[in-house]
Design a protein around this motif. Structure first.
Motif, PDB file in Angstrom:
ATOM      1  N   ILE A 310     -60.285  -4.952 -56.218  1.00 13.47           N
ATOM      2  CA  ILE A 310     -60.227  -3.636 -55.759  1.00 13.47           C
ATOM      3  C   ILE A 310     -61.592  -3.344 -55.873  1.00 13.47           C
ATOM      4  O   ILE A 310     -62.473  -1.861 -55.292  1.00 13.47           O
ATOM      5  CB  ILE A 310     -59.366  -3.345 -56.810  1.00 13.47           C
ATOM      6  CG1 ILE A 310     -58.070  -4.077 -56.972  1.00 13.47           C
ATOM      7  CG2 ILE A 310     -59.403  -1.974 -57.079  1.00 13.47           C
ATOM      8  CD1 ILE A 310     -57.578  -3.755 -58.722  1.00 13.47           C
ATOM      9  N   ALA A 311     -62.586  -3.402 -56.835  1.00  9.86           N
ATOM     10  CA  ALA A 311     -64.145  -2.630 -57.029  1.00  9.86           C
ATOM     11  C   ALA A 311     -64.856  -2.818 -56.224  1.00  9.86           C
ATOM     12  O   ALA A 311     -65.534  -1.837 -55.273  1.00  9.86           O
ATOM     13  CB  ALA A 311     -64.143  -3.354 -57.966  1.00  9.86           C
ATOM     14  N   ARG A 312     -64.833  -3.683 -54.690  1.00  9.02           N
ATOM     15  CA  ARG A 312     -65.496  -3.738 -53.698  1.00  9.02           C
ATOM     16  C   ARG A 312     -64.524  -2.438 -52.818  1.00  9.02           C
ATOM     17  O   ARG A 312     -65.617  -2.680 -51.761  1.00  9.02           O
ATOM     18  CB  ARG A 312     -65.031  -5.864 -53.704  1.00  9.02           C
ATOM     19  CG  ARG A 312     -66.136  -6.012 -52.686  1.00  9.02           C
ATOM     20  CD  ARG A 312     -65.891  -7.540 -51.943  1.00  9.02           C
ATOM     21  NE  ARG A 312     -66.582  -7.301 -50.612  1.00  9.02           N
ATOM     22  CZ  ARG A 312     -66.764  -9.052 -50.245  1.00  9.02           C
ATOM     23  NH1 ARG A 312     -66.281  -9.805 -51.241  1.00  9.02           N
ATOM     24  NH2 ARG A 312     -67.524  -9.264 -49.559  1.00  9.02           N
ATOM     25  N   ARG A 313     -63.772  -2.376 -53.080  1.00  8.14           N
ATOM     26  CA  ARG A 313     -62.956  -2.045 -52.128  1.00  8.14           C
ATOM     27  C   ARG A 313     -62.936  -0.671 -52.091  1.00  8.14           C
ATOM     28  O   ARG A 313     -62.685   0.080 -51.333  1.00  8.14           O
ATOM     29  CB  ARG A 313     -61.351  -2.440 -51.193  1.00  8.14           C
ATOM     30  CG  ARG A 313     -61.458  -3.186 -50.809  1.00  8.14           C
ATOM     31  CD  ARG A 313     -59.874  -3.975 -51.130  1.00  8.14           C
ATOM     32  NE  ARG A 313     -59.470  -3.095 -49.638  1.00  8.14           N
ATOM     33  CZ  ARG A 313     -57.994  -3.090 -48.925  1.00  8.14           C
ATOM     34  NH1 ARG A 313     -57.378  -4.508 -49.253  1.00  8.14           N
ATOM     35  NH2 ARG A 313     -57.727  -2.702 -48.645  1.00  8.14           N
ATOM     36  N   SER A 376     -56.660   1.396 -57.882  1.00 13.12           N
ATOM     37  CA  SER A 376     -56.884   0.493 -56.263  1.00 13.12           C
ATOM     38  C   SER A 376     -55.489   0.833 -55.690  1.00 13.12           C
ATOM     39  O   SER A 376     -55.606   0.587 -54.160  1.00 13.12           O
ATOM     40  CB  SER A 376     -55.261  -0.572 -56.892  1.00 13.12           C
ATOM     41  OG  SER A 376     -54.463  -0.896 -57.254  1.00 13.12           O
ATOM     42  N   ARG A 377     -55.333   1.584 -55.712  1.00  8.99           N
ATOM     43  CA  ARG A 377     -53.772   2.862 -54.923  1.00  8.99           C
ATOM     44  C   ARG A 377     -54.703   3.888 -54.088  1.00  8.99           C
ATOM     45  O   ARG A 377     -54.512   4.239 -53.098  1.00  8.99           O
ATOM     46  CB  ARG A 377     -52.817   3.689 -56.013  1.00  8.99           C
ATOM     47  CG  ARG A 377     -51.403   4.146 -55.087  1.00  8.99           C
ATOM     48  CD  ARG A 377     -50.988   4.910 -55.570  1.00  8.99           C
ATOM     49  NE  ARG A 377     -50.162   5.273 -55.418  1.00  8.99           N
ATOM     50  CZ  ARG A 377     -48.965   6.663 -55.678  1.00  8.99           C
ATOM     51  NH1 ARG A 377     -48.138   6.597 -57.393  1.00  8.99           N
ATOM     52  NH2 ARG A 377     -48.603   7.368 -54.527  1.00  8.99           N
ATOM     53  N   PHE A 378     -55.612   5.091 -55.074  1.00  5.55           N
ATOM     54  CA  PHE A 378     -55.741   5.896 -54.579  1.00  5.55           C
ATOM     55  C   PHE A 378     -57.112   5.311 -54.138  1.00  5.55           C
ATOM     56  O   PHE A 378     -57.965   6.756 -53.483  1.00  5.55           O
ATOM     57  CB  PHE A 378     -56.103   6.890 -55.926  1.00  5.55           C
ATOM     58  CG  PHE A 378     -54.585   7.658 -56.239  1.00  5.55           C
ATOM     59  CD1 PHE A 378     -54.116   8.575 -55.003  1.00  5.55           C
ATOM     60  CD2 PHE A 378     -53.904   6.972 -57.473  1.00  5.55           C
ATOM     61  CE1 PHE A 378     -52.846   8.874 -55.337  1.00  5.55           C
ATOM     62  CE2 PHE A 378     -52.473   7.977 -57.253  1.00  5.55           C
ATOM     63  CZ  PHE A 378     -52.306   8.633 -56.325  1.00  5.55           C
ATOM     64  N   SER A 379     -58.277   4.836 -54.615  1.00 11.23           N
ATOM     65  CA  SER A 379     -59.608   4.861 -54.253  1.00 11.23           C
ATOM     66  C   SER A 379     -59.801   3.416 -53.783  1.00 11.23           C
ATOM     67  O   SER A 379     -60.897   3.462 -52.577  1.00 11.23           O
ATOM     68  CB  SER A 379     -60.393   4.272 -56.097  1.00 11.23           C
ATOM     69  OG  SER A 379     -60.532   5.837 -56.568  1.00 11.23           O
ATOM     70  N   ALA A 380     -59.053   2.782 -53.133  1.00 11.27           N
ATOM     71  CA  ALA A 380     -59.663   1.075 -52.706  1.00 11.27           C
ATOM     72  C   ALA A 380     -58.731   1.099 -51.828  1.00 11.27           C
ATOM     73  O   ALA A 380     -58.407   0.154 -50.939  1.00 11.27           O
ATOM     74  CB  ALA A 380     -58.883   0.060 -53.494  1.00 11.27           C
ATOM     75  N   GLY A 381     -57.281   2.553 -51.702  1.00  9.71           N
ATOM     76  CA  GLY A 381     -56.567   2.021 -50.483  1.00  9.71           C
ATOM     77  C   GLY A 381     -55.831   0.568 -50.570  1.00  9.71           C
ATOM     78  O   GLY A 381     -55.494   0.686 -49.385  1.00  9.71           O
ATOM     79  N   MET A 382     -55.216   0.293 -51.417  1.00  7.41           N
ATOM     80  CA  MET A 382     -54.286  -0.228 -52.041  1.00  7.41           C
ATOM     81  C   MET A 382     -52.823  -0.142 -52.616  1.00  7.41           C
ATOM     82  O   MET A 382     -52.731   0.597 -53.292  1.00  7.41           O
ATOM     83  CB  MET A 382     -54.931  -1.570 -52.890  1.00  7.41           C
ATOM     84  CG  MET A 382     -56.311  -2.429 -52.243  1.00  7.41           C
ATOM     85  SD  MET A 382     -56.997  -3.319 -53.726  1.00  7.41           S
ATOM     86  CE  MET A 382     -55.950  -4.460 -53.918  1.00  7.41           C
ATOM     87  N   GLY A 383     -52.410   0.085 -50.874  1.00  9.78           N
ATOM     88  CA  GLY A 383     -50.463   0.409 -52.186  1.00  9.78           C
ATOM     89  C   GLY A 383     -50.034   1.244 -50.964  1.00  9.78           C
ATOM     90  O   GLY A 383     -50.960   1.248 -49.713  1.00  9.78           O
ATOM     91  N   ASP A 384     -48.974   2.278 -51.644  1.00 10.70           N
ATOM     92  CA  ASP A 384     -48.916   3.746 -50.753  1.00 10.70           C
ATOM     93  C   ASP A 384     -49.651   4.511 -50.616  1.00 10.70           C
ATOM     94  O   ASP A 384     -48.723   5.501 -51.282  1.00 10.70           O
ATOM     95  CB  ASP A 384     -47.355   3.559 -50.873  1.00 10.70           C
ATOM     96  CG  ASP A 384     -47.019   2.144 -50.164  1.00 10.70           C
ATOM     97  OD1 ASP A 384     -45.733   1.871 -50.725  1.00 10.70           O
ATOM     98  OD2 ASP A 384     -47.630   1.688 -48.928  1.00 10.70           O
ATOM     99  N   GLY A 385     -50.952   4.811 -51.741  1.00 13.59           N
ATOM    100  CA  GLY A 385     -51.585   5.732 -52.615  1.00 13.59           C
ATOM    101  C   GLY A 385     -51.688   7.064 -51.238  1.00 13.59           C
ATOM    102  O   GLY A 385     -51.529   6.718 -50.114  1.00 13.59           O
ATOM    103  N   ASP A 386     -50.928   8.345 -51.056  1.00 13.06           N
ATOM    104  CA  ASP A 386     -50.937   9.547 -50.835  1.00 13.06           C
ATOM    105  C   ASP A 386     -52.751   9.638 -50.402  1.00 13.06           C
ATOM    106  O   ASP A 386     -53.088  10.729 -49.545  1.00 13.06           O
ATOM    107  CB  ASP A 386     -50.239  10.701 -51.061  1.00 13.06           C
ATOM    108  CG  ASP A 386     -48.685   9.747 -51.008  1.00 13.06           C
ATOM    109  OD1 ASP A 386     -48.005  10.447 -51.278  1.00 13.06           O
ATOM    110  OD2 ASP A 386     -48.628   9.670 -49.909  1.00 13.06           O
TER     111      ASP A 386
END
Length: 414
Positions: A310-313, A376-386
């Motif tokens: 997560i941090a890497r992304r 993971s959602r909002f900063s790493a783009g993992m999931g369905d963050g808007d």
């Protein structure tokens, strides 16, 4: 998208690890609180109380993972509040187990050190993400003084928590590319102070320690002395000094490879902290070395790997360091608890994150999971963050702020 996909966003692996840890916690705390159940009119009281905290923690995770990670920087205002609570705790705090670690407010008891851990991690992540706004010396020493002061206030009543927080903050500074020479200088100073303190505790006569130093120092001295004693392999002695450690060893030996099955532990009735500090020994006794010991260990190891991914992304620096700090704190604390249970290090008071019974520690661990999932959602783009953040709080991407490092551990090639 199904209901689960709409409800549980962010990194799915983190959610799975969180659910598994909660399940293990419910099963093992229910089993390990037998001694508490006998003391209550209703034997369900201990596990119901723990389940309530887990449910509130689960609700907190659902809430936090829907908050964009950039807003967590506001939590740095908790640091001065936490420092104030740490200052007043030795004077007006609730005493338990020969230490003043709790404050009581409107009938609710909580540990200020747990809030200090969260606020300190947010503070360090915030400062590391804004190094470009200060001179290198100023940014480094503000960060160092902030976490050292917090650890110093925690140390008199809870040495292991202070050491844990100090290690996590120092590792965050290494990852955050703080000046190497200053990191070495800081580490040298800390080690010299630690070595001096250890020598004083280890070799100063007990009556002198008891007379001139805080009460907790005698507890530290006793644990260090007992851990360093030469053991006669042909003679087993069970006394007050080694009572917890030896019953933990018995629990692990009884569990063997496959365990005795949940609910069939014997040592839970002998270990004073079977549901907290030594719950890992009960897990091995009931679930065995493979499923219980290795399985729980791997949950934390996988958690750290996922946090690193997560941090890497992350493109932004603040959420990158914040996720790493939260992950390091959970995993290192888990390793410390396990090491105590198998007698690798002296006894400390660190619970097994999210598994051990506890109110403040359970809630704060859930906060860490919620923060990691938000990142993971909002900063790493993992999931369905808007919201996907393109710039860090200082207006630069991590590549712009540190042109020589594109990702953690990866140098930019020409």
């Amino acid at each position: 998208m199904g209901l689960a996909g709409k409800l549980f966003k962010g990194d799915r692996s983190i959610w799975i690890i969180f659910m598994f840890l909660c399940f293990v916690s419910l099963v093992e705390v229910y089993s390990a609180t037998s001694t508490l159940a006998y003391k209550n009119v209703y034997f369900w009281t201990p596990i119901v109380r723990h389940a309530q905290f887990l449910f509130m923690g689960f609700a907190a995770v659902l809430l936090l993972h829907n908050i964009p990670s950039k807003f967590f920087s506001v939590a740095i205002i908790l640091l001065p509040v936490s420092i104030f609570m740490l200052i007043i705790t030795p004077f007006i705090g609730v005493s338990a187990n020969e230490a003043h670690r709790w404050l009581s407010f409107m009938g609710i008891q909580f540990q200020p050190s747990e809030f200090a851990k969260l606020s300190c991690i947010v503070f360090v992540a915030f400062m590391l993400s804004r190094q470009e706004r200060f001179t290198p010396d100023k940014a480094f020493w503000i960060t160092a003084i902030g976490f050292i002061l917090t650890c110093a206030l925690i140390m008199p009543e809870n040495l292991s928590t202070a050491l844990l927080l100090g290690v996590v903050c120092y590792l965050m500074m290494i990852v955050g590319q703080a000046p190497l020479k200053k990191l070495v200088l800081l580490l040298t100073g800390i080690l010299l102070f630690g070595g001096l303190m250890f020598a004083v505790i280890r070799f100063m006569p007990g009556d002198t320690v008891d007379k001139y130093l805080p009460n907790r120092v005698m507890t530290w001295k006793g644990r260090i002395d007992d851990f360093g004693k030469d053991k006669d392999e042909n003679k087993f002695v069970l006394n007050n000094d080694n009572y917890q450690v030896n019953h933990a060893k018995i629990a692990i030996a009884r569990g063997g490879i496959l365990g005795k099955l949940p609910g069939r532990s014997v040592q839970r009735d002998f270990l004073p902290q079977a549901y907290s500090d030594f719950i890992y020994a009960i897990i091995i006794e009931e679930m065995g070395l493979i499923i219980g010991g290795l399985g729980v260990l791997m949950l934390y190891v996988i958690l750290m790997f996922r946090v690193a991914i997560i941090a890497r992304r992350c493109e932004k620096l603040f959420p990158k360091y914040l996720a790493l700090g939260c992950g390091l704190l959970i995993v290192i604390q888990a390793f410390v608890n396990m090491a105590v249970a198998v007698n690798l290090i002296p006894v400390t008071g660190q619970p097994l994150p999210l598994i051990s019974r506890g109110g403040t520690s359970t809630m704060l661990t859930c906060f860490y999971f919620g923060i990691i999932l938000s990142v993971s959602r909002f900063s790493a783009g993992m999931g369905d963050g808007d919201e996907n953040e393109d710039e860090n709080e200082s207006g630069e991407s991590s590549e712009q702020a540190f042109p020589n490092v594109n990702r953690i551990g990866e140098k930019v090639t020409d």
